[in-house]
Enzyme design. Structure first.
Site, PDB file in Angstrom:
ATOM      1  N   GLU A 154       0.841  -1.197   0.000  1.00 37.88           N
ATOM      2  CA  GLU A 154       0.000   0.000   0.000  1.00 37.88           C
ATOM      3  C   GLU A 154       0.879   1.252   0.000  1.00 37.88           C
ATOM      4  OE1 GLU A 154      -3.330   0.430  -0.426  1.00 37.88           O
ATOM      5  OE2 GLU A 154      -2.526   2.456  -0.578  1.00 37.88           O
ATOM      6  N   PHE A 155       0.495   2.227  -0.833  1.00 36.70           N
ATOM      7  CA  PHE A 155       1.299   3.454  -0.950  1.00 36.70           C
ATOM      8  C   PHE A 155       0.555   4.696  -0.473  1.00 36.70           C
ATOM      9  CE2 PHE A 155       3.215   0.466  -3.916  1.00 36.70           C
ATOM     10  CZ  PHE A 155       4.565   0.590  -3.600  1.00 36.70           C
ATOM     11  N   LEU A 156      -0.594   4.515   0.197  1.00 37.32           N
ATOM     12  CA  LEU A 156      -1.333   5.699   0.636  1.00 37.32           C
ATOM     13  C   LEU A 156      -0.526   6.503   1.656  1.00 37.32           C
ATOM     14  CD1 LEU A 156      -2.409   5.171   3.769  1.00 37.32           C
ATOM     15  CD2 LEU A 156      -4.089   3.765   2.608  1.00 37.32           C
ATOM     16  N   PHE A 255       9.298  16.207  -1.637  1.00 42.51           N
ATOM     17  CA  PHE A 255      10.131  15.637  -0.573  1.00 42.51           C
ATOM     18  C   PHE A 255      11.528  16.237  -0.511  1.00 42.51           C
ATOM     19  CE2 PHE A 255       8.313  12.352   2.026  1.00 42.51           C
ATOM     20  CZ  PHE A 255       7.038  12.304   1.497  1.00 42.51           C
ATOM     21  N   TYR A 257      11.950  19.066   1.482  1.00 40.57           N
ATOM     22  CA  TYR A 257      11.805  20.065   2.537  1.00 40.57           C
ATOM     23  C   TYR A 257      12.673  19.715   3.749  1.00 40.57           C
ATOM     24  CZ  TYR A 257       8.012  22.031  -0.145  1.00 40.57           C
ATOM     25  OH  TYR A 257       7.279  22.609  -1.154  1.00 40.57           O
ATOM     26  N   CYS A 266       5.796   4.707   9.298  1.00 39.00           N
ATOM     27  CA  CYS A 266       6.391   3.982   8.168  1.00 39.00           C
ATOM     28  C   CYS A 266       7.881   4.236   7.950  1.00 39.00           C
ATOM     29  CB  CYS A 266       5.611   4.286   6.899  1.00 39.00           C
ATOM     30  SG  CYS A 266       3.952   3.583   6.956  1.00 39.00           S
ATOM     31  N   ARG A 334       2.950   8.287  16.075  1.00 42.54           N
ATOM     32  CA  ARG A 334       4.035   7.307  16.077  1.00 42.54           C
ATOM     33  C   ARG A 334       5.329   7.959  15.573  1.00 42.54           C
ATOM     34  NH1 ARG A 334       0.805   2.232  13.403  1.00 42.54           N
ATOM     35  NH2 ARG A 334      -0.243   3.909  12.291  1.00 42.54           N
TER      36      ARG A 334
HETATM   37  N1  LIG Z   1      -0.049   3.917   8.083  1.00 39.33           N
HETATM   38  C1  LIG Z   1       0.385   4.137   6.854  1.00 39.33           C
HETATM   39  O1  LIG Z   1       0.444   5.280   6.388  1.00 39.33           O
HETATM   40  C2  LIG Z   1       0.807   2.993   5.982  1.00 39.33           C
HETATM   41  C3  LIG Z   1       0.966   3.213   4.601  1.00 39.33           C
HETATM   42  C4  LIG Z   1       1.347   2.148   3.808  1.00 39.33           C
HETATM   43  C5  LIG Z   1       1.605   0.910   4.379  1.00 39.33           C
HETATM   44  N2  LIG Z   1       1.457   0.720   5.723  1.00 39.33           N
HETATM   45  C6  LIG Z   1       1.703  -0.591   6.268  1.00 39.33           C
HETATM   46  O2  LIG Z   1       0.445  -1.219   6.492  1.00 39.33           O
HETATM   47  C7  LIG Z   1       0.505  -2.047   7.670  1.00 39.33           C
HETATM   48  C8  LIG Z   1      -0.554  -1.603   8.660  1.00 39.33           C
HETATM   49  O3  LIG Z   1      -0.252  -0.275   9.066  1.00 39.33           O
HETATM   50  P1  LIG Z   1      -1.294   0.610   9.881  1.00 39.33           P
HETATM   51  O4  LIG Z   1      -0.693   1.964  10.016  1.00 39.33           O
HETATM   52  O5  LIG Z   1      -2.632   0.452   9.281  1.00 39.33           O
HETATM   53  O6  LIG Z   1      -1.252  -0.155  11.289  1.00 39.33           O
HETATM   54  P2  LIG Z   1      -2.239   0.019  12.532  1.00 39.33           P
HETATM   55  O7  LIG Z   1      -1.435  -0.287  13.720  1.00 39.33           O
HETATM   56  O8  LIG Z   1      -2.973   1.319  12.430  1.00 39.33           O
HETATM   57  O9  LIG Z   1      -3.330  -1.139  12.312  1.00 39.33           O
HETATM   58  C9  LIG Z   1      -3.049  -2.493  12.400  1.00 39.33           C
HETATM   59  C10 LIG Z   1      -4.291  -3.177  12.978  1.00 39.33           C
HETATM   60  O10 LIG Z   1      -4.143  -4.605  12.897  1.00 39.33           O
HETATM   61  C11 LIG Z   1      -4.788  -5.180  14.027  1.00 39.33           C
HETATM   62  N3  LIG Z   1      -4.345  -6.570  14.169  1.00 39.33           N
HETATM   63  C12 LIG Z   1      -3.157  -7.041  14.611  1.00 39.33           C
HETATM   64  N4  LIG Z   1      -3.139  -8.385  14.559  1.00 39.33           N
HETATM   65  C13 LIG Z   1      -4.333  -8.786  14.057  1.00 39.33           C
HETATM   66  C14 LIG Z   1      -4.898 -10.046  13.743  1.00 39.33           C
HETATM   67  N5  LIG Z   1      -4.225 -11.178  13.901  1.00 39.33           N
HETATM   68  N6  LIG Z   1      -6.159 -10.087  13.262  1.00 39.33           N
HETATM   69  C15 LIG Z   1      -6.848  -8.947  13.055  1.00 39.33           C
HETATM   70  N7  LIG Z   1      -6.350  -7.722  13.330  1.00 39.33           N
HETATM   71  C16 LIG Z   1      -5.112  -7.630  13.812  1.00 39.33           C
HETATM   72  C17 LIG Z   1      -4.403  -4.241  15.148  1.00 39.33           C
HETATM   73  O11 LIG Z   1      -5.256  -4.381  16.259  1.00 39.33           O
HETATM   74  C18 LIG Z   1      -4.535  -2.880  14.452  1.00 39.33           C
HETATM   75  O12 LIG Z   1      -5.835  -2.337  14.609  1.00 39.33           O
HETATM   76  C19 LIG Z   1       1.946  -1.923   8.174  1.00 39.33           C
HETATM   77  O13 LIG Z   1       2.703  -2.972   7.649  1.00 39.33           O
HETATM   78  C20 LIG Z   1       2.394  -0.605   7.595  1.00 39.33           C
HETATM   79  O14 LIG Z   1       3.788  -0.550   7.429  1.00 39.33           O
HETATM   80  C21 LIG Z   1       1.053   1.741   6.535  1.00 39.33           C
END
Ligand SMILES: NC(=O)c1ccc[n+]([C@@H]2O[C@H](COP(=O)([O-])OP(=O)(O)OC[C@H]3O[C@@H](n4cnc5c(N)ncnc54)[C@H](O)[C@@H]3O)[C@@H](O)[C@H]2O)c1
Length: 447
Positions: A154-156, A255, A257, A266, A334
């Protein structure tokens, strides 16, 4: 299509909501019962522009459901998206325990063919681990069911997550399986109608692409931050340098800045995880080590400027602080640079009057964990507006570039701040303009 999203955080909730918006029937699963309760009672556990409307609309239409019931979730989706967290383990590598747990649940409970799609950011080779975990659970049950595993990083961007998901720059699908490719192409077709932005590649390259993208972006930031220090030392202005180099299409304007360091969920963890993968492959990454080291120092750059002005002992000083979230338009704290700035000011005895348009509650929660109840009670106040943070403060510190900070009332600032001083970690203002109001203005990379 019937879709299950496992993990209802920033990525999972946005993915589930946006997929349901296109008419799919989505079930979002989470182990966090409180989060699911909030969603089922009409709330949204995170701040993300535009998300609430989409969630409410599709939940009301019965296309978007939230559950903690693993069997129901696994039973529902032909496509099972894994969007759980992959935080850094002690050695910096991505901790895959949540991904593996999600995969095991699928293997334990599936009764028909599933396409398991990894959306979490994971190191190269994780799809094989997911495949092995599912196969292991199926073997324990003594059943023989076919399934596919694909990678769909995911790239959001937080703060623009809905917009990014609905209008992606690209969608990367890593697969070695015809059925998975066809289903994912069909699923994403409505998001790439005007321009085919769907890139299908092998699974390892897809997994790697996500780390490469974040590492490149973090590198650009650390590069500019390092140059900003040199610019100050030699009397150049990093903002003019930024424009000077950004106009070259080979470099581009994004990017570049200089600021108070990158944070968020991330970049810090992905830079660490890529460095760990490189070391494990016997190819230690000098670049990632440098990117991280520069960023760690940069998070202290505002504090260094404050200490250079006031000395190490800040008892008796009060600082207004604008912006706590790691970037604008999110409440995500975070790895936010503000956590380092607040902790260092408080450690030196200062009082901090902090304001953030949306992250105050989350900031209070994490800073309580970082600093303890007493420091919070004695030295940290959360206030409800940017101007009210200035009342009784000696100087203003700007950490996050929320839009509402861009054109403040400098006259009021000049009459309110005892020392008439601003430490700006985001270069929001024209130095000549600010100084015209009698304010002492310190920013990043501008002599
Ligand atoms: N946040 C971002 O901007 C972003 C962007 C691109 C990619 N990512 C990637 O996406 C992934 C998720 O990131 P996020 O920011 O959404 O994390 P987050 O911590 O906000 O959400 C993860 C969720 O997964 C749940 N969870 C954990 N184990 C579980 C299980 N076994 N069954 C069901 N639910 C479970 C947690 O309770 C939590 O609510 C990461 O690998 C991150 O690197 C994040």
């Amino acid at each position: 299509m019937k879709i299950t999203v496992i993990g209802t955080g920033y990525v999972g909730l946005v993915t589930g909501a946006c997929l349901s918006e296109m008419g799919n029937h989505v079930v979002c699963l989470d182990v966090d019962a409180r989060k699911i309760e909030v969603l089922n009672s009409g709330g949204i556990p995170i701040h993300e522009p535009g998300l609430q409307e989409i969630v409410h609309r599709n939940a009301a239409a019965g296309r978007l459901e939230f559950t903690t019931d693993v069997a129901r979730a696994v039973g529902h989706g032909t496509l099972q998206f894994i969007a759980v967290g992959t935080p850094p383990d002690e050695d910096g590598s991505a901790d895959l325990q949540y991904v593996t747990a999600a995969a095991r649940n699928i293997g334990r409970l599936m009764t028909d063919h599933k396409v398991i799609v990894d959306k979490s950011t994971v190191p190269v080779g994780t799809a094989d681990k997911v495949r092995a975990a599912v196969a292991d659970e199926l073997a324990k049950r003594g059943v023989n069911l076919a399934f596919s595993v694909a990678s769909n990083p995911e790239f959001l961007k937080e703060g623009a997550a809905v917009e990014d998901f609905m209008r992606p720059d690209r969608i990367i699908i890593g697969t070695d399986d015809e059925r998975a490719t066809l289903l994912l192409r069909a699923l994403y077709a409505p998001f790439v109608r005007n321009h085919d932005r769907l890139l299908v590649m092998d699974i390892k390259s897809a997994e790697f692409s996500k780390y490469a993208a974040n590492a490149m972006l973090a590198t650009r930031i650390s590069f500019m931050n390092e140059l900003s220090r040199l610019a100050e030392a030699v009397g150049a202005d990093i903002e003019q340098v930024r424009v000077g180099i950004g106009s070259d299409p080979r470099i581009g304007t994004h990017f570049l800045y200089a600021g108070a360091g990158y944070g968020g969920s991330c970049f810090p963890k992905d830079v660490k995880a890529l460095a760990r993968s490189a070391a494990d492959a016997g190819l230690p990454s000098k670049m990632m080590a440098a990117v991280e080291a520069v960023n760690d120092e940069q998070k202290l750059v505002l504090v260094d400027k404050i200490v250079a002005q006031y000395g190490d002992d800040l008892r008796g000083k009060t600082f207004a602080l604008w912006g706590l979230a790691f970037k604008p338009n999110t409440d995500d704290m975070r790895e936010a640079p503000s956590r380092v700035v607040v902790a260092e000011l408080i450690r030196r005895g200062a009082v901090v009057r902090a304001y953030d348009p949306v992250a105050a509650a989350e900031a209070e929660r994490v800073l309580r964990l970082d600093l303890g109840d007493e420091a919070l009670a004695q030295q940290l106040r959360f206030v409800s507006s940017a101007p009210s943070a200035l009342a009784g403060a000696d100087a203003l510190v700007i950490v996050t570039e929320w839009k509402e900070f861009r054109t403040p009332d400098f006259e009021a600032m000049s009459s309110t701040l005892t020392d008439r001083r601003i430490f700006d970690g985001r270069n929001l203002y024209d130095p000549a303009l600010v100084r015209g109001f009698g304010l002492d203005y310190r920013s990043i990379g501008r002599a």
